[in-house]
Design a protein around this motif. Structure first.
Motif: not given
Length: 338
Positions: A6-11, A32-33
Motif C-alpha cells: 500500500l502506497i499512501c501519499d496525497d501526491s 494506493f491511498a
C-alpha cells in the motif's frame, strides 16, 4: 509470494514515483491511498504486508496512521517516505513502529535495499501473513501539474524545516503546500489565513535563474517575535531593530533553503536579490500593496510554518511570474512520464 503493498501519499506524483521503485513483478499487487483515512480503510478490507507512508497529508496524517496501527498491534511493516527530515520526525515515527524512514525524493537503490531486508525478515518469520489478492482501485496549471509543483515544494519545504529545527532545537510543524494560479486580486484571499486581527511583518526577496523568476514573500505574525527571541537565546528588550534582525534571520533560513531545494529538483540555479523589508507591524494587505501592481497573474505557492509548543507562525509565499510557467512546465515534464 508477492507481498501486498500500500502506497499512501496525497501526491499522485509521489505515489507514481514510489511505485516505479518497486519490482515489476509487484506492480499488480499495489494499492494506493491519497490520505491516511483511505489507507486505514484499505487495510481493513485487504491483507496488506508493506505500507509506504507519507507524513503530511489531509484528513489523517502519517503520525495518526502509525498511532492507529500501533493501537491495533498491526503486523504491517511501515516505511515512512517523507520530505520532513527533522530528527524529531524520525524519532517519532520509529517510536510509533515504523521499520525505516526514507527521505523524499525517493532513492531507488535505498528502496531496493529495504525490500531485500523486508524479504529476509519474511523468510525468517514463517508465521508471517500471506497476502490476499489485491483490488486496484496559454499555460494553465492543470491538476497533474499542480500536483508536481506541490510535491517538489513539499520536498524543499521539508529541507527548510529540518534546517530550522536543527538550528532552534524544536519540532517544526509542516503543512501541505497550497499551489494556485491566481490573479493579483486573489492574492489577498491566498493570504487570508495569516491576516487575522494581529499585525504582521514581512520580507520580500526576488530570485531569477534559467528562464524562471519571481519573488519570495515571508510574512511573520508579530506575536511570534517573543518566542523567536527566546529560541535564539536573546534575552534583551525587543526593540524595533531587534525584531527586524530576527525577521531577517528567519527569512534568510526559510527563503534560502526552500529555493535551494527547488533549484536542485528543477536542475537550475537561482540568483537571489537583496531582501527588502516590506513593513513591520502592519496588516498583510498593506504590506503587499506596493508590489501588487507588478505581480498580476502568478503561480503562487503558499507554505505555512509553525513550531510546536511555541506561539510562532509564519507564511512563505513563492510568487512565480506568468512567463516562468512555460519553463517550469518543461523542467518537470520528465516527472510526469509514465
Amino acid at each position: 509470494m508477492i507481498p501486498a503493498v500500500l502506497i499512501c501519499d496525497d501526491s499522485n506524483l509521489a505515489r507514481k514515483q514510489m511505485a516505479r521503485c518497486l519490482p515489476e513483478s509487484w506492480q499488480s499487487a499495489i494499492h494506493f491511498a491519497a490520505h491516511g483515512a483511505e489507507a486505514l480503510q484499505l487495510i481493513k478490507t485487504n491483507a496488506i504486508d508493506l505500507l509506504f507512508l507519507d507524513l503530511n497529508m489531509p484528513i489523517l496524517d502519517g503520525y495518526q496512521v502509525l498511532s492507529a496501527l500501533k493501537e491495533t498491534q498491526s503486523s504491517i511493516r511501515v516505511i515512512v517516505v517523507s520530505g520532513d527530515v527533522q530528527p524529531e520526525a524520525y524519532e517519532r515515527v520509529m517510536q510509533l513502529g515504523a521499520v525505516d524512514f526514507v527521505k523524499k525524493p525517493v532513492d531507488a537503490s535505498k528502496i531496493a535495499a529495504l525490500l531485500d531486508t523486508v524479504a529476509s525478515e519474511r523468510k525468517s518469520n514463517p508465521e508471517a501473513k500471506a497476502s490476499a489478492q489485491p483490488i486496484l482501485q496559454t499555460v494553465e496549471v492543470d491538476a497533474e501539474l499542480r500536483d508536481v509543483f506541490q510535491e517538489i515544494t513539499n520536498v524543499a519545504m521539508g529541507q527548510a524545516g529540518d534546517l530550522l529545527a536543527r538550528l532552534l532545537n524544536v519540532f517544526v510543524k509542516l503543512p501541505i503546500p497550497n499551489v494556485n494560479l491566481i490573479e493579483v486580486s486573489e492574492l489577498h484571499m491566498a493570504l487570508a489565513s495569516v491576516e487575522d486581527e494581529s499585525s504582521t511583518s514581512a520580507v520580500c526577496q526576488g530570485f531569477i535563474g534559467g528562464g524562471v523568476s519571481g519573488e519570495a514573500l515571508l510574512i511573520l505574525t508579530d506575536s511570534s517575535f517573543k518566542d523567536i527571541a527566546r529560541l535564539m537565546n536573546y534575552h534583551g528588550k525587543l526593540t524595533h531593530q531587534v525584531e527586524l534582525e530576527l525577521l531577517m534571520d528567519i527569512a534568510n533560513i526559510l527563503i534560502g533553503s526552500v529555493l535551494k531545494g527547488l533549484s536542485e529538483q528543477l536542475d537550475m540555479g537561482f540568483s537571489q536579490g537583496h531582501p527588502v523589508v516590506l513593513g513591520q507591524h502592519a496588516a498583510v494587505s498593506e504590506l503587499i500593496k506596493a508590489n501588487s501592481g507588478r505581480w498580476r497573474k502568478t503561480l503562487a505557492i503558499e507554505i505555512s510554518y509553525g513550531i510546536e509548543n511555541y506561539n510562532i507562525m509564519c507564511d512563505l509565499l513563492l510568487l512565480f511570474t506568468e512567463d516562468s510557467l512555460k519553463t517550469m512546465k518543461h523542467k518537470v515534464a520528465f516527472l510526469l512520464e509514465d
